[in-house]
Scaffold this motif. Sequence first.
Motif, PDB file in Angstrom:
ATOM      1  N   ALA A 163     -18.216  16.037  34.893  1.00  0.00           N
ATOM      2  CA  ALA A 163     -17.909  14.753  34.744  1.00  0.00           C
ATOM      3  C   ALA A 163     -16.269  14.411  34.983  1.00  0.00           C
ATOM      4  O   ALA A 163     -16.042  13.271  35.520  1.00  0.00           O
ATOM      5  CB  ALA A 163     -17.828  14.337  33.262  1.00  0.00           C
ATOM      6  N   TRP A 197     -25.329  13.286  32.166  1.00  0.00           N
ATOM      7  CA  TRP A 197     -24.664  14.640  32.662  1.00  0.00           C
ATOM      8  C   TRP A 197     -24.549  15.507  31.389  1.00  0.00           C
ATOM      9  O   TRP A 197     -24.342  16.730  31.413  1.00  0.00           O
ATOM     10  CB  TRP A 197     -23.428  14.477  33.419  1.00  0.00           C
ATOM     11  N   ARG A 198     -24.126  14.841  30.113  1.00  0.00           N
ATOM     12  CA  ARG A 198     -24.116  15.664  28.897  1.00  0.00           C
ATOM     13  C   ARG A 198     -25.471  15.852  28.307  1.00  0.00           C
ATOM     14  O   ARG A 198     -25.556  16.808  27.286  1.00  0.00           O
ATOM     15  CB  ARG A 198     -23.328  15.012  28.103  1.00  0.00           C
ATOM     16  N   PRO A 218     -14.772   9.883  32.124  1.00  0.00           N
ATOM     17  CA  PRO A 218     -15.531   9.256  30.829  1.00  0.00           C
ATOM     18  C   PRO A 218     -14.617   8.678  30.024  1.00  0.00           C
ATOM     19  O   PRO A 218     -14.799   8.072  29.034  1.00  0.00           O
ATOM     20  CB  PRO A 218     -15.856  10.678  30.387  1.00  0.00           C
ATOM     21  N   CYS A 240     -22.200   1.931  37.271  1.00  0.00           N
ATOM     22  CA  CYS A 240     -21.899   2.024  35.802  1.00  0.00           C
ATOM     23  C   CYS A 240     -20.472   1.620  35.638  1.00  0.00           C
ATOM     24  O   CYS A 240     -20.189   0.977  34.667  1.00  0.00           O
ATOM     25  CB  CYS A 240     -21.831   3.628  35.589  1.00  0.00           C
ATOM     26  N   ASN A 245     -24.639   9.556  27.942  1.00  0.00           N
ATOM     27  CA  ASN A 245     -24.186  10.102  29.485  1.00  0.00           C
ATOM     28  C   ASN A 245     -25.147  11.280  29.734  1.00  0.00           C
ATOM     29  O   ASN A 245     -25.361  12.221  29.309  1.00  0.00           O
ATOM     30  CB  ASN A 245     -22.529  10.902  29.249  1.00  0.00           C
ATOM     31  N   TRP A 266     -24.190   4.070  24.479  1.00  0.00           N
ATOM     32  CA  TRP A 266     -23.979   4.638  25.817  1.00  0.00           C
ATOM     33  C   TRP A 266     -24.610   6.209  25.768  1.00  0.00           C
ATOM     34  O   TRP A 266     -23.901   7.011  24.684  1.00  0.00           O
ATOM     35  CB  TRP A 266     -22.726   4.743  26.382  1.00  0.00           C
ATOM     36  N   TRP A 318     -25.752   6.249  31.505  1.00  0.00           N
ATOM     37  CA  TRP A 318     -24.941   6.221  32.651  1.00  0.00           C
ATOM     38  C   TRP A 318     -24.528   7.702  33.021  1.00  0.00           C
ATOM     39  O   TRP A 318     -25.047   8.505  32.416  1.00  0.00           O
ATOM     40  CB  TRP A 318     -23.666   5.552  32.300  1.00  0.00           C
ATOM     41  N   ARG A 319     -23.755   7.667  34.022  1.00  0.00           N
ATOM     42  CA  ARG A 319     -23.145   9.134  34.303  1.00  0.00           C
ATOM     43  C   ARG A 319     -21.504   8.801  35.171  1.00  0.00           C
ATOM     44  O   ARG A 319     -21.391   7.692  35.643  1.00  0.00           O
ATOM     45  CB  ARG A 319     -23.821   9.991  35.251  1.00  0.00           C
ATOM     46  N   PRO A 320     -20.700   9.731  34.684  1.00  0.00           N
ATOM     47  CA  PRO A 320     -19.200   9.638  35.456  1.00  0.00           C
ATOM     48  C   PRO A 320     -19.418   9.311  36.751  1.00  0.00           C
ATOM     49  O   PRO A 320     -20.106  10.270  37.478  1.00  0.00           O
ATOM     50  CB  PRO A 320     -18.527  10.526  34.712  1.00  0.00           C
ATOM     51  N   PRO A 372     -20.012   8.602  24.430  1.00  0.00           N
ATOM     52  CA  PRO A 372     -21.581   8.756  24.551  1.00  0.00           C
ATOM     53  C   PRO A 372     -22.068   9.216  23.106  1.00  0.00           C
ATOM     54  O   PRO A 372     -21.782  10.143  22.367  1.00  0.00           O
ATOM     55  CB  PRO A 372     -21.474   9.498  25.590  1.00  0.00           C
TER      56      PRO A 372
END
Length: 145
Positions: free
Chosen positions: A4, A100-101, A47, A80, A98, A96, A73-75, A53
């Motif tokens: 991120a 990726w997390r 982020p 987004c 994330n 929200w 969403w993603r950074p 998130p």
Amino acid sequence: MRRAWRLPALFLLTGAFAATGSALGGDTAMTAVFPVLFVLLAVIHSPLVFPAPVPAAEAARRSAVDGRPLVYWRPGCTYCLRLRLRLGRDASRLHWVNIWRDPAGAAAVRAATGGDETVPTVVVADRPHINPDPAWVRRQLPPRR
């Protein structure tokens, strides 16, 4: 988590190199402009711009209780970022996730999009909407109390 911050770190590094090049070339105006510009780009793509998130399961539970949309969403995603900036203060009224997390969030997006991780994916009343118009998302928010 590190993924991120890659794009913001790249912006900061590029800004440092650009400022150094300008300083060595004697251009004092650009030496001052480059760091400011690239720090701004780093912050916008970090982020930090997005509301905190929450895990996908918790976001789905909260959305079912309060009727607010859920946003995957993603950074680094420009769509987004567009959604976030166009929503303004209303962005804090959404849930929200994330991707990726949260692997469960990424799996939910892949299930909704036919295997891709296309974001933003907004879920309203258990129905996913891929990259919707920010004005439409704002209309999906319940009235303020």
